[in-house]
Write an enzyme that holds these catalytic residues in place. Structure first.
Site, short mmCIF file in Angstrom:
data_model
loop_
_atom_site.label_atom_id
_atom_site.label_comp_id
_atom_site.label_asym_id
_atom_site.label_seq_id
_atom_site.Cartn_x
_atom_site.Cartn_y
_atom_site.Cartn_z
N ARG A 15 38.58 17.08 36.56
CA ARG A 15 38.37 17.27 38.26
C ARG A 15 38.33 18.88 38.57
O ARG A 15 37.14 19.20 39.02
CB ARG A 15 39.47 16.32 38.78
N ASP A 16 39.23 19.60 38.43
CA ASP A 16 39.24 20.96 39.00
C ASP A 16 38.20 21.50 38.20
O ASP A 16 37.50 22.36 38.63
CB ASP A 16 40.72 21.50 38.78
N HIS A 212 50.29 25.29 37.97
CA HIS A 212 48.81 25.20 38.20
C HIS A 212 48.05 26.45 38.36
O HIS A 212 48.01 26.91 39.73
CB HIS A 212 48.30 24.12 39.33
N HIS A 214 45.36 29.44 38.08
CA HIS A 214 43.90 29.92 37.70
C HIS A 214 44.06 31.35 37.09
O HIS A 214 44.81 31.97 37.10
CB HIS A 214 43.00 29.73 38.88
N CYS A 245 38.06 25.96 43.03
CA CYS A 245 37.94 25.15 43.91
C CYS A 245 36.80 25.84 44.74
O CYS A 245 36.61 26.83 45.04
CB CYS A 245 39.27 25.25 44.73
N ASN A 254 40.63 27.09 35.67
CA ASN A 254 42.20 26.92 35.18
C ASN A 254 42.46 27.77 34.07
O ASN A 254 41.63 28.14 33.48
CB ASN A 254 42.64 25.49 35.09
P1 HMG Z 1 36.55 15.86 57.59
O1 HMG Z 1 35.10 16.24 57.78
O2 HMG Z 1 37.51 16.45 58.63
O3 HMG Z 1 36.72 14.14 57.78
O4 HMG Z 1 36.64 16.14 56.14
P2 HMG Z 1 36.41 13.32 58.98
O5 HMG Z 1 37.84 12.59 58.67
O6 HMG Z 1 36.39 14.00 60.24
O7 HMG Z 1 35.29 12.27 58.43
C1 HMG Z 1 34.23 12.92 58.56
C2 HMG Z 1 33.04 12.23 57.70
O8 HMG Z 1 33.69 12.31 56.29
C3 HMG Z 1 33.04 10.81 57.68
O9 HMG Z 1 31.89 10.16 57.35
C4 HMG Z 1 34.12 10.10 57.14
O10 HMG Z 1 33.81 8.71 56.94
C5 HMG Z 1 34.16 10.94 55.71
P3 HMG Z 1 30.59 10.21 58.41
O11 HMG Z 1 31.05 9.20 59.56
O12 HMG Z 1 30.37 11.43 58.85
O13 HMG Z 1 29.60 9.37 57.78
N1 HMG Z 1 35.15 11.04 55.01
C6 HMG Z 1 35.18 10.78 53.55
N2 HMG Z 1 34.22 10.25 52.90
C7 HMG Z 1 34.81 10.15 51.35
N3 HMG Z 1 36.03 10.29 51.01
C8 HMG Z 1 37.01 10.58 51.98
C9 HMG Z 1 36.58 10.95 53.36
N4 HMG Z 1 37.33 11.38 54.63
C10 HMG Z 1 36.49 11.35 55.29
N5 HMG Z 1 38.39 10.69 51.41
C11 HMG Z 1 38.11 15.97 54.32
C12 HMG Z 1 38.17 15.89 55.80
C13 HMG Z 1 39.49 16.01 53.97
C14 HMG Z 1 37.56 14.48 53.92
C15 HMG Z 1 37.23 16.95 53.49
O14 HMG Z 1 37.54 18.44 54.11
C16 HMG Z 1 37.30 16.77 52.16
O15 HMG Z 1 36.69 15.91 51.41
N6 HMG Z 1 37.79 18.01 51.49
C17 HMG Z 1 37.94 17.88 50.05
C18 HMG Z 1 37.85 19.26 49.59
C19 HMG Z 1 38.23 19.29 48.00
O16 HMG Z 1 38.21 18.56 47.35
N7 HMG Z 1 38.60 20.43 47.45
C20 HMG Z 1 39.08 20.77 46.22
C21 HMG Z 1 40.22 20.19 45.80
S1 HMG Z 1 41.60 20.90 45.92
C22 HMG Z 1 41.88 22.34 44.83
O17 HMG Z 1 40.85 22.11 43.82
C23 HMG Z 1 42.84 22.87 44.71
C24 HMG Z 1 43.90 22.20 43.49
O18 HMG Z 1 43.18 22.42 42.31
C25 HMG Z 1 45.10 23.19 43.29
C26 HMG Z 1 45.04 24.64 43.37
O19 HMG Z 1 44.20 25.26 42.27
O20 HMG Z 1 45.54 25.39 44.12
C27 HMG Z 1 44.38 20.89 43.86
MG MG Z 2 43.28 24.12 41.00
#
Ligand code: HMG
Ligand code: MG
Length: 305
Positions: A15-16, A212, A214, A245, A254
């Protein structure tokens, strides 16, 4: 305090590790990686994210990945779910159907990072997580909470330990069984780690925590050792040191799982993971990406065979 006798390694490579890679990685490579991680004995293997495919295209096939992997008994294959839409998609993909469901809700201690990563400030993001956590716990699916930017933010710089502790407390109140503390951009040091953990421990003395980290500045192992001193017994890492990310510019991967495992082995801390098989999983994915593992332990293993 003595180090814990046993550590749970939480593998984030599929995933990450993969989420920031631009070129589309074939489904069979993702499945091949997860199956090799399972064969290595890992007990928690992040398998994908039900996030917007516009935001993170690489995770768009997470449902297919979940269908195709060979699950081992007793192993969790957690996925990230930022909102109810993601949670419902995870359910549809079978998460929880085998009684071993786990999802992750991912918040941040930085207002700006939260906005950039999930398009919501801290309060709004926590309000979105609340129904997800409730639905999951009601369904017997366990929920892990993540706090990003615990040792620094790509947009705001320093983050106070009190801000980290505050978000961790709110995630814990939603029923998270564990809070994973993320040094998203890898700028932590042992001193900063200590200050952050002192604040979190004051706020949440008995809560299960994960680390967690990096490894951008090469301090992740030193920071982890500091965390082990606090009795923390879950470490997140990625095979071969992949990771990052897409919304954390400049962040490296990581900490490498192979390096963590070698450290734990040298400290006499028990894990159930086979280092040769873990290194093979890392080599497998890196070969497909045309890269060499950043893990020093993996490089040493490769040089010795
Ligand atoms: P948004 O644009 O604000 O969402 O995104 P919305 O609710 O306004 O919806 C807009 C569109 O997105 C709509 O589709 C929704 O259906 C769709 P449209 O009508 O335009 O066709 N939508 C979705 N589609 C699929 N799955 C969903 C979903 N939700 C809405 N769940 C949202 C908000 C949270 C969805 C977006 O910002 C997003 O997906 N962000 C994810 C970012 C991400 O994955 N980052 C990496 C993970 S975090 C990380 O790596 C850190 C970690 O490792 C720890 C660390 O290292 O610190 C965990
Ligand atoms: Mg991470």
């Amino acid at each position: 305090m003595a180090y814990p006798a046993k550590i749970r390694m939480f593998e984030a490579g599929a995933r990450d590790g993969l989420q920031s890679i631009k070129a589309t990685i074939p489904l069979e490579v993702k499945v091949g990686l997860i199956d090799r991680l399972t064969a290595a004995g890992l007990q928690a293997i992040e398998a994908g994210a039900f996030v917007s495919p516009k935001w993170v295209p690489q995770m768009a096939d997470s449902a297919e990945v979940l269908k195709r992997i060979d699950r081992a008994p007793g192993v969790y294959y957690p996925v990230l779910t930022p909102n109810m839409k993601g949670y419902e998609a995870a359910l549809e993909a079978g998460v929880g159907a085998d009684g071993m469901g786990e999802i992750g809700i991912f918040g941040a201690a930085s207002e700006s990072f939260s906005q950039k990563n999930i398009n919501a400030g801290i309060d709004e993001s926590l309000a979105r997580f609340e129904p997800v956590a409730k639905a999951a716990t009601d369904a017997g699916i366990r929920v892990r909470g993540y706090v990003s930017c615990v040792l620094g933010c790509p947009y705001e710089g320093e983050i106070t330990p009190a801000a980290v502790a505050g978000v961790a407390r709110r995630l814990e109140a939603m029923g998270c069984y564990e809070i994973s503390l993320g040094d998203t951009i890898g700028t932590g040091t042992p001193g900063k780690t200590r200050a952050m953990l002192d604040a979190v421990r004051d706020e949440l003395p008995g809560t299960k925590l994960g680390l967690h980290f990096h490894d951008t500045w090469g301090q992740a192992l030193a920071n982890l050792l500091t965390g082990l001193d606090y009795g923390i017994d879950t470490i997140d890492s990625s095979a071969a040191g992949l990771g990052g990310c897409p919304y954390a510019p400049g962040a490296a991967g990581n900490v490498a799982s192979e390096d963590v495992l070698y450290l734990l082995y040298c400290l006499g801390i028990e894990t159930v993971v086979d280092i040769a098989k873990l290194a093979e999983a890392g080599r497998y994915v890196m070969e497909h990406l045309g890269r060499t593992p950043s893990s020093k332990a993996a490089q040493a293993i490769a040089a010795s065979v």
